[in-house]
Design an enzyme around this catalytic site. Structure first.
Site, PDB file in Angstrom:
ATOM      1  N   ARG A 182       0.677  -1.221  -0.083  1.00  0.00           N
ATOM      2  CA  ARG A 182       0.036   0.110  -0.053  1.00  0.00           C
ATOM      3  C   ARG A 182       0.986   1.311  -0.063  1.00  0.00           C
ATOM      4  NH1 ARG A 182      -2.051  -3.554   3.871  1.00  0.00           N
ATOM      5  NH2 ARG A 182      -4.132  -4.109   3.318  1.00  0.00           N
ATOM      6  N   LYS A 210      -1.806  -2.258   7.498  1.00  0.00           N
ATOM      7  CA  LYS A 210      -3.026  -1.812   7.739  1.00  0.00           C
ATOM      8  C   LYS A 210      -3.640  -2.934   8.483  1.00  0.00           C
ATOM      9  CE  LYS A 210      -7.480  -0.580   5.740  1.00  0.00           C
ATOM     10  NZ  LYS A 210      -8.179  -0.325   4.550  1.00  0.00           N
ATOM     11  N   HIS A 297      -3.650   2.360  -5.530  1.00  0.00           N
ATOM     12  CA  HIS A 297      -4.501   1.259  -5.215  1.00  0.00           C
ATOM     13  C   HIS A 297      -4.955   0.423  -6.176  1.00  0.00           C
ATOM     14  CE1 HIS A 297      -6.641  -0.782  -1.800  1.00  0.00           C
ATOM     15  NE2 HIS A 297      -7.525  -1.247  -2.610  1.00  0.00           N
ATOM     16  N   ARG A 300      -2.173  -2.048  -6.949  1.00  0.00           N
ATOM     17  CA  ARG A 300      -2.118  -3.142  -6.105  1.00  0.00           C
ATOM     18  C   ARG A 300      -3.134  -4.152  -6.649  1.00  0.00           C
ATOM     19  NH1 ARG A 300      -1.808  -4.408  -0.577  1.00  0.00           N
ATOM     20  NH2 ARG A 300      -3.541  -5.021   0.482  1.00  0.00           N
ATOM     21  N   HIS A 323      -4.058  -9.399   3.656  1.00  0.00           N
ATOM     22  CA  HIS A 323      -5.466  -9.361   3.781  1.00  0.00           C
ATOM     23  C   HIS A 323      -5.875 -10.192   5.006  1.00  0.00           C
ATOM     24  CE1 HIS A 323      -6.484  -7.875  -0.282  1.00  0.00           C
ATOM     25  NE2 HIS A 323      -6.198  -6.653   0.384  1.00  0.00           N
ATOM     26  N   TYR A 332      -9.767  -8.622  -5.397  1.00  0.00           N
ATOM     27  CA  TYR A 332      -8.682  -7.812  -6.014  1.00  0.00           C
ATOM     28  C   TYR A 332      -8.430  -8.460  -7.257  1.00  0.00           C
ATOM     29  CZ  TYR A 332      -7.439  -4.790  -2.148  1.00  0.00           C
ATOM     30  OH  TYR A 332      -7.504  -3.693  -1.177  1.00  0.00           O
TER      31      TYR A 332
END
Length: 359
Positions: A182, A210, A297, A300, A323, A332
């Site tokens: 990220r 995150k 993003h 990503r 994740h 994704y």
């Protein structure tokens, strides 16, 4: 609201006045905050959740424990009329749902004894918002488009008006493309976070990953696959030391700005704004069809899609991206249009081969 005295004279479980009810309501909200803190949630997440609960409480005509689905319907409908995005409404609905799960689990019996009310969950399958991703499927560019962007970008670096920022922005975007870190994780990388001694290719120690639901940072080790090891070697061997002598300091930022931090005695850390702007400028130059649409993003998402298309297991991609849930990783992955058709043909060929063997 009914006021019920308990048998045995337990006066502390009797709500005699409106002030008693208000104080008890505040106690529940405070205990919920303490529980969130005990679970390791960040202060920002706790404060945001309290604001949502208080906002909902002010929309009610009675205490929080009397709220029902109709109250939640009215609250969320008003949020929509106020122009709040679906992601905002989904966040508020989720916060309220968790709060009422807490109330039901810890206070259901006490509230029923004190008031005669059975607390219900006001957020159900009918008024729960669809989430932040509604209408925002981030389908990334094709392999040819991404290759064209990064090839043109890399070739333009030696002639850039400011070589160092141009090389830095290219390096950051290449990390997004190759290993899916990220942008905020990229900004927080230090020189010490590159560990070439780990694994066969080396690993990046992402210390500020995150965390889910406000649970603080979630660290992970990102293997330098997909050419990332060569990229990092190029950056550290040929470029990073040109920003300043702090390149020998393991605590110095891996991606520095052009400013020097006098207090820390090393280069300041680059901002996410600078990296986003760098990607925007180069996209307008080398991939104009994606101008205004290609973000960190989206790269990503491209990383996840390209790795899956090349045969990487979905579980491995989940670990790479950091994740918590495999279902998030699935969102994704955007495979090329013929992927389903090829899978269907392959399945039929296996069935035909099995029948042929049985004959």
């Amino acid at each position: 609201m009914k006021l019920v005295a308990l048998r045995g004279g337990a006066a502390d479980e009797v709500l005699r006045t409106a002030q008693d009810a208000e104080d008890f309501e505040q106690e529940i909200v405070d205990e919920h905050a303490i529980a969130m803190a005990a679970a390791g949630l960040s202060d920002g997440h706790i404060q945001g959740t309290r604001r949502i609960i208080i906002e909902f409480a002010r929309s009610l005509t009675g205490p929080l424990w009397e709220a029902g689905c109709a109250d939640a319907d009215a609250f969320l409908a008003e949020q929509r009329r106020m122009g709040h995005a679906v992601s905002t409404r989904a966040g508020k609905a989720g916060a309220l749902a968790q709060f009422y799960e807490f109330v039901i689990a810890r206070y259901q019996g006490q509230i029923h004894r004190m008031t005669g009310v059975v607390v219900e969950q006001p957020i159900d399958d009918f008024n729960r918002q669809s989430g932040a991703s509604l209408g925002k499927v981030r389908v990334p560019p094709s392999d040819d488009e991404v290759d064209a962007l990064f090839t043109g970008w890399r070739q333009s670096i030696p002639d850039a008006r400011k070589y160092l920022p141009a090389a830095r922005d290219y390096f950051a975007a290449s990390l997004w493309r190759r290993v899916g870190v990220r942008i905020n994780e990229t900004v927080m990388l230090d020189i010490r976070d590159w560990r070439p001694d780990l694994g066969g290719l080396g690993k990046l120690h992402v210390r500020f990953g995150k965390g889910s639901h406000g649970r603080g940072f979630k660290a992970r080790l990102v293997p330098a696959i997909n050419g990332a090891d060569q990229l990092i070697d190029w950056w550290l061997a040929e470029v990073r030391h040109q920003f300043g002598d702090d390149w020998v300091n393991p605590d110095a930022p891996m991606l520095p700005s052009e400013r020097f931090d006098e207090d820390l005695g090393r280069c300041a850390r680059v901002s996410d704004y600078s990296l986003r702007r760098g990607l925007t400028i180069q996209t307008e130059r080398f991939l104009p069809a994606w101008a205004g649409r290609l973000t960190p993003h989206v790269l990503r998402h491209y990383c996840a899609s390209s790795l899956y298309g090349s045969g990487m297991d979905l579980k491995a991609i989940q670990e790479l991206l950091g994740h918590q849930w495999l279902s998030t990783t699935s969102g994704y992955v955007h495979v090329r249009s013929e992927h389903v058709e090829l899978a269907w043909l392959g399945a039929n060929q296996r069935v035909e081969a099995r029948f042929a063997e049985e004959r």
